[in-house]
Design an enzyme around this catalytic site. Structure first.
Site, short mmCIF file in Angstrom:
data_model
loop_
_atom_site.label_atom_id
_atom_site.label_comp_id
_atom_site.label_asym_id
_atom_site.label_seq_id
_atom_site.Cartn_x
_atom_site.Cartn_y
_atom_site.Cartn_z
CG HIS A 153 25.40 58.96 -42.60
ND1 HIS A 153 25.70 58.69 -43.93
CD2 HIS A 153 24.11 58.55 -42.43
CE1 HIS A 153 24.65 58.15 -44.52
NE2 HIS A 153 23.67 58.04 -43.64
CB CYS A 154 28.12 63.28 -45.49
SG CYS A 154 29.65 63.74 -44.65
CB SER A 155 30.54 60.17 -48.61
OG SER A 155 29.48 60.28 -49.53
#
Length: 221
Positions: A153-155
Protein backbone atom coordinates in the site's frame (compact mmCIF):
# COMPACT_ATOMS: atom_id res chain seq x y z
CA UNK A 1 -12.33 -16.45 -9.48
CA UNK A 2 -13.02 -14.39 -12.58
CA UNK A 3 -13.06 -15.56 -16.17
CA UNK A 4 -12.45 -13.44 -19.24
CA UNK A 5 -15.70 -12.88 -21.08
CA UNK A 6 -13.94 -13.20 -24.41
CA UNK A 7 -12.30 -16.54 -23.66
CA UNK A 8 -13.24 -19.78 -25.38
CA UNK A 9 -14.38 -21.19 -22.03
CA UNK A 10 -16.75 -18.28 -21.43
CA UNK A 11 -18.25 -18.58 -24.93
CA UNK A 12 -18.72 -22.35 -24.72
CA UNK A 13 -20.03 -22.39 -21.15
CA UNK A 14 -22.69 -19.75 -21.55
CA UNK A 15 -23.21 -17.66 -24.68
CA UNK A 16 -26.30 -16.18 -22.99
CA UNK A 17 -24.16 -15.02 -20.08
CA UNK A 18 -21.71 -13.44 -22.49
CA UNK A 19 -24.50 -11.54 -24.26
CA UNK A 20 -25.76 -10.32 -20.88
CA UNK A 21 -22.23 -9.20 -20.01
CA UNK A 22 -21.96 -7.03 -23.12
CA UNK A 23 -25.46 -5.61 -22.69
CA UNK A 24 -24.63 -4.50 -19.14
CA UNK A 25 -21.29 -3.10 -20.32
CA UNK A 26 -23.05 -1.04 -22.98
CA UNK A 27 -25.20 0.47 -20.23
CA UNK A 28 -22.07 1.75 -18.49
CA UNK A 29 -21.92 -1.00 -15.87
CA UNK A 30 -18.84 -3.06 -14.97
CA UNK A 31 -20.00 -6.70 -14.67
CA UNK A 32 -17.73 -9.64 -13.86
CA UNK A 33 -18.32 -13.31 -14.68
CA UNK A 34 -17.41 -15.55 -11.75
CA UNK A 35 -16.15 -19.11 -12.08
CA UNK A 36 -18.52 -21.26 -10.06
CA UNK A 37 -21.08 -18.49 -9.80
CA UNK A 38 -22.11 -16.57 -6.69
CA UNK A 39 -22.04 -19.59 -4.37
CA UNK A 40 -18.35 -20.22 -5.09
CA UNK A 41 -17.58 -16.52 -4.59
CA UNK A 42 -19.51 -16.45 -1.30
CA UNK A 43 -17.57 -19.47 -0.02
CA UNK A 44 -14.23 -17.72 -0.58
CA UNK A 45 -15.30 -14.16 0.25
CA UNK A 46 -18.22 -14.23 2.71
CA UNK A 47 -17.21 -10.82 4.07
CA UNK A 48 -17.89 -9.28 0.64
CA UNK A 49 -21.44 -10.58 0.50
CA UNK A 50 -24.66 -9.33 2.08
CA UNK A 51 -28.28 -10.52 1.97
CA UNK A 52 -29.36 -6.88 1.68
CA UNK A 53 -30.14 -5.20 -1.61
CA UNK A 54 -28.06 -2.03 -1.85
CA UNK A 55 -30.38 0.48 -3.51
CA UNK A 56 -29.23 3.98 -2.61
CA UNK A 57 -25.91 5.83 -2.76
CA UNK A 58 -25.74 6.34 1.01
CA UNK A 59 -25.90 2.58 1.59
CA UNK A 60 -23.20 2.01 -1.00
CA UNK A 61 -20.92 4.54 0.70
CA UNK A 62 -21.27 2.63 3.97
CA UNK A 63 -19.86 -0.57 2.46
CA UNK A 64 -16.29 -1.55 3.32
CA UNK A 65 -14.09 -1.26 0.22
CA UNK A 66 -11.39 -3.92 0.16
CA UNK A 67 -7.93 -3.85 -1.44
CA UNK A 68 -7.57 -5.29 -4.94
CA UNK A 69 -6.59 -8.96 -5.17
CA UNK A 70 -3.63 -9.09 -7.57
CA UNK A 71 -2.69 -12.76 -7.13
CA UNK A 72 -5.51 -14.89 -5.77
CA UNK A 73 -5.20 -15.57 -2.06
CA UNK A 74 -1.67 -14.14 -2.00
CA UNK A 75 -0.99 -10.55 -3.07
CA UNK A 76 -3.17 -7.48 -2.51
CA UNK A 77 -2.79 -3.78 -3.24
CA UNK A 78 -4.62 -0.94 -1.57
CA UNK A 79 -4.59 2.34 0.33
CA UNK A 80 -3.23 3.43 3.70
CA UNK A 81 -6.80 3.62 5.02
CA UNK A 82 -7.42 -0.01 4.10
CA UNK A 83 -4.08 -1.06 5.59
CA UNK A 84 -5.13 0.45 8.94
CA UNK A 85 -8.53 -1.27 9.04
CA UNK A 86 -8.16 -4.37 11.19
CA UNK A 87 -11.36 -5.93 9.85
CA UNK A 88 -9.87 -5.88 6.35
CA UNK A 89 -6.53 -7.26 7.56
CA UNK A 90 -8.29 -10.07 9.46
CA UNK A 91 -10.74 -11.01 6.71
CA UNK A 92 -8.02 -11.18 4.05
CA UNK A 93 -5.65 -13.03 6.41
CA UNK A 94 -2.89 -10.51 5.71
CA UNK A 95 0.41 -11.44 7.39
CA UNK A 96 2.89 -9.11 5.67
CA UNK A 97 2.61 -5.46 4.62
CA UNK A 98 4.73 -3.28 2.36
CA UNK A 99 4.20 0.31 3.50
CA UNK A 100 5.35 2.65 0.72
CA UNK A 101 4.15 5.91 2.30
CA UNK A 102 6.36 8.70 3.51
CA UNK A 103 4.44 9.47 6.69
CA UNK A 104 1.75 6.86 7.49
CA UNK A 105 2.87 4.66 10.41
CA UNK A 106 2.68 0.87 10.35
CA UNK A 107 -0.77 0.14 11.76
CA UNK A 108 -0.21 -3.24 13.44
CA UNK A 109 3.54 -3.65 14.07
CA UNK A 110 2.99 -6.14 16.89
CA UNK A 111 0.99 -8.61 14.81
CA UNK A 112 2.14 -8.19 11.19
CA UNK A 113 5.52 -8.21 9.44
CA UNK A 114 6.30 -4.90 7.73
CA UNK A 115 8.67 -3.62 5.10
CA UNK A 116 8.76 0.15 5.47
CA UNK A 117 9.83 2.07 2.37
CA UNK A 118 9.51 5.82 2.87
CA UNK A 119 8.76 6.85 -0.70
CA UNK A 120 7.41 10.06 -2.19
CA UNK A 121 5.22 10.11 -5.29
CA UNK A 122 7.22 12.56 -7.39
CA UNK A 123 9.72 12.94 -10.19
CA UNK A 124 12.77 12.79 -7.94
CA UNK A 125 12.12 9.60 -5.98
CA UNK A 126 14.76 6.93 -6.67
CA UNK A 127 13.46 3.34 -6.62
CA UNK A 128 16.75 1.59 -7.33
CA UNK A 129 16.84 0.01 -3.86
CA UNK A 130 13.10 -0.14 -3.20
CA UNK A 131 12.13 -2.31 -6.19
CA UNK A 132 14.35 -5.34 -5.38
CA UNK A 133 13.75 -4.92 -1.63
CA UNK A 134 9.99 -5.10 -2.07
CA UNK A 135 10.24 -8.00 -4.51
CA UNK A 136 12.35 -10.05 -2.12
CA UNK A 137 10.09 -9.28 0.83
CA UNK A 138 6.91 -10.26 -1.06
CA UNK A 139 8.48 -13.40 -2.50
CA UNK A 140 9.78 -14.56 0.90
CA UNK A 141 6.34 -14.03 2.46
CA UNK A 142 4.50 -15.95 -0.26
CA UNK A 143 7.01 -18.81 -0.17
CA UNK A 144 7.04 -19.13 3.61
CA UNK A 145 5.63 -22.21 5.35
CA UNK A 146 2.79 -21.61 5.87
CA UNK A 147 2.49 -19.14 3.02
CA UNK A 148 1.79 -15.55 3.96
CA UNK A 149 -0.49 -13.00 2.36
CA UNK A 150 0.90 -9.61 1.43
CA UNK A 151 -0.71 -6.19 1.21
CA UNK A 152 1.22 -3.52 -0.68
CA UNK A 153 0.00 0.00 0.00
CA UNK A 154 0.79 3.69 -0.37
CA UNK A 155 -1.54 6.58 0.41
CA UNK A 156 -4.17 5.96 -2.28
CA UNK A 157 -2.90 2.68 -3.70
CA UNK A 158 -2.26 4.13 -7.17
CA UNK A 159 1.36 5.06 -7.90
CA UNK A 160 4.02 4.00 -5.38
CA UNK A 161 2.34 0.71 -4.48
CA UNK A 162 1.76 -0.02 -8.17
CA UNK A 163 5.45 0.43 -8.97
CA UNK A 164 6.42 -2.06 -6.25
CA UNK A 165 3.76 -4.58 -7.28
CA UNK A 166 4.86 -4.34 -10.92
CA UNK A 167 8.48 -4.94 -9.95
CA UNK A 168 7.47 -8.12 -8.12
CA UNK A 169 5.35 -9.38 -11.03
CA UNK A 170 8.19 -8.75 -13.44
CA UNK A 171 10.83 -10.46 -11.33
CA UNK A 172 8.97 -13.43 -9.91
CA UNK A 173 6.29 -14.05 -12.55
CA UNK A 174 8.88 -13.39 -15.29
CA UNK A 175 6.55 -10.97 -17.06
CA UNK A 176 7.46 -7.99 -19.19
CA UNK A 177 6.51 -4.61 -17.79
CA UNK A 178 3.77 -4.28 -20.39
CA UNK A 179 2.23 -7.64 -19.46
CA UNK A 180 2.52 -6.94 -15.74
CA UNK A 181 0.91 -3.51 -16.15
CA UNK A 182 -2.00 -4.92 -18.15
CA UNK A 183 -2.51 -7.62 -15.52
CA UNK A 184 -2.44 -5.09 -12.70
CA UNK A 185 -4.83 -2.65 -14.40
CA UNK A 186 -7.35 -5.45 -14.98
CA UNK A 187 -7.38 -6.07 -11.23
CA UNK A 188 -6.90 -2.51 -10.01
CA UNK A 189 -8.33 0.02 -12.44
CA UNK A 190 -6.87 3.02 -10.58
CA UNK A 191 -3.29 1.83 -11.18
CA UNK A 192 -1.25 4.87 -12.22
CA UNK A 193 2.49 4.90 -11.48
CA UNK A 194 3.98 8.29 -12.30
CA UNK A 195 6.23 8.74 -15.34
CA UNK A 196 9.38 8.77 -13.20
CA UNK A 197 8.43 5.36 -11.80
CA UNK A 198 7.58 4.00 -15.25
CA UNK A 199 11.01 4.99 -16.56
CA UNK A 200 12.70 3.30 -13.62
CA UNK A 201 10.59 0.17 -14.15
CA UNK A 202 11.72 0.09 -17.78
CA UNK A 203 15.33 0.13 -16.55
CA UNK A 204 14.49 -2.60 -14.04
CA UNK A 205 12.96 -4.69 -16.84
CA UNK A 206 16.20 -4.39 -18.80
CA UNK A 207 18.20 -5.46 -15.75
CA UNK A 208 15.98 -8.49 -15.19
CA UNK A 209 15.79 -9.75 -18.78
CA UNK A 210 18.98 -8.40 -20.31
CA UNK A 211 17.10 -6.28 -22.83
CA UNK A 212 14.23 -3.81 -23.07
CA UNK A 213 10.94 -5.62 -23.76
CA UNK A 214 8.60 -2.65 -23.34
CA UNK A 215 8.69 0.93 -24.56
CA UNK A 216 7.44 4.00 -22.71
CA UNK A 217 4.94 4.58 -25.52
CA UNK A 218 3.53 1.07 -24.97
CA UNK A 219 2.67 1.73 -21.33
CA UNK A 220 1.49 5.33 -21.63
CA UNK A 221 -1.27 4.58 -24.14
Amino acid sequence: MCISVGSAKARSDSPELQRCFFQLSNLGMDPVILLGGFSAFQTLYPFLCTPRMILVELERQMLTIYPSEILEGALYQGSAKQASDYKIIKNLHISHVVNATANCPDAFPNTLSYLRLRLTDDGQQDLVEALPLASRFINAALRAEPAGRVLVHCSMGRSRSSALTLAFLMQHQHWSLLHALRWLKERRACTAPNVNFLRQLLTYEEQLFGRRLTSLDDIRR
